[in-house]
Motif scaffolding. Structure first.
Motif: not given
Length: 261
Positions: A166-173
Motif C-alpha cells: 500500500g501507499e503507506g507500507g504493507i497492508i493486510y486483507l
C-alpha cells in the motif's frame, strides 16, 4: 447526529446495514439546495482527501451543491476493521449514505468516486435508481487483475490473509476481498447506468490504474457518457486537480440544472 465545526462543515454519522457507524462531513443544507454530491475516497483513503475533498466541497457549495464526504467502513474515523473491506461492503456503505441524505431532505443525488471509490460508485449506481448521475476519477475496470498485482502471495491459497503493498507500507486483507471482486463487472455495470449520465475522468500518465481501464468503462457505457483525458495527469492528479474540478463543474452544469430550493 450532526455537529457544526469551524469551517462550515458539519460532522455527521450514520450506520451501514452491518451496524457499523460511518463518519462523515456535510457541507450545506437541504434548505439551501435540494442537490447533493456524495464524494467517495479511494483505496486506503479518507473522506478529507488530504484536504482537497474539503476544498472541492466548499467550491461546490459556492456553485449551489451540498457535499457529503464519508469514510468507508474500516477507513478513517469510521468503525470496522480495514482487513474486512470488500466492494460489496463499500456498495452497502454508499447505499446507506444515499439513504441518509434523502432522509435529511435532499432531492437529487450525484455520486463521485476516485480510484476504487470510482468503481464503487459505478457498481452502486447501477443498483440504485435514486442516484441521478455518476462521475469517476481514475477508476479501475479490471479489479481482480489490479489488486492481485499488489501482492506476490497467492490469492486463492489456504491462508486467510494476504499482504499487499500500500501507499503507506504493507497492508493486510482477507482473501474474501478477492473472492468478492469476482462478483462484479465494472464495465458491465457502467452499461446499465444509462440513461443516467456518466463522466469518466482519467490521467494519461496514471501509473496505478492503466488508462485503458477508462476506455473499457467508456466503451461499455450507454449514453449520455463522457470520457475526459487529463493530459500528463497521474493517479492522484497531483498537478492537475484544477482541471478535474472544472471538468466536474461543467458536467454538473450541463446535466443537472439546479433544482428549486
Amino acid at each position: 447526529m450532526i455537529m457544526t465545526d469551524n469551517n462550515n462543515w458539519k460532522k455527521v454519522a450514520f450506520r451501514n446495514s452491518r451496524g457499523l457507524t460511518l463518519a462523515g462531513l456535510l457541507y450545506g443544507t437541504p434548505e439551501e439546495t435540494g442537490d447533493i454530491v456524495i464524494h467517495c475516497h479511494g483505496f486506503t483513503g479518507s473522506k478529507e482527501g488530504g484536504g482537497r475533498a474539503l476544498e472541492l466541497g466548499a467550491e461546490l457549495g459556492r456553485r449551489g451543491w451540498s457535499t457529503l464526504v464519508f469514510d468507508f467502513a474500516g477507513n478513517g474515523e469510521s468503525e470496522g476493521d480495514f482487513a474486512n473491506i470488500t466492494l460489496s461492503g463499500q456498495i452497502d456503505d454508499l447505499t446507506c449514505a444515499v439513504d441518509w441524505v434523502l432522509k435529511q431532505g435532499y432531492k437529487r443525488v450525484v455520486t463521485v468516486g476516485r480510484s476504487f471509490g470510482g468503481s464503487t460508485v459505478i457498481c452502486q449506481g447501477t443498483r440504485d435508481p435514486r442516484v441521478a448521475g455518476v462521475c469517476t476519477w481514475a477508476a479501475p475496470a479490471r479489479l481482480l487483475d489490479l489488486f492481485a498485482s499488489f501482492t506476490d502471495e497467492p490469492i486463492d491459497g489456504p491462508e486467510e490473509m494476504v499482504a499487499m503493498a500500500g501507499e503507506g507500507g504493507i497492508i493486510y486483507l482477507k482473501k474474501a476481498f478477492f473472492q468478492d471482486l469476482k462478483l462484479y463487472d465494472v464495465p458491465g455495470d457502467a452499461a446499465r447506468l444509462a440513461p443516467r449520465p456518466l463522466l469518466i475522468i482519467h490521467g494519461t500518465r496514471d501509473g496505478v490504474v492503466p488508462p485503458e481501464d477508462a476506455r473499457l468503462i467508456f466503451e461499455a457505457a450507454g449514453e449520455p457518457r463522457e470520457l475526459v483525458w487529463i493530459e500528463e495527469g497521474d493517479h492522484q492528479f497531483a498537478k492537475h486537480y484544477d482541471q478535474v474540478w472544472e471538468t466536474l463543474f461543467d458536467w454538473l452544469d450541463r446535466h443537472f440544472k439546479r433544482s428549486a430550493s
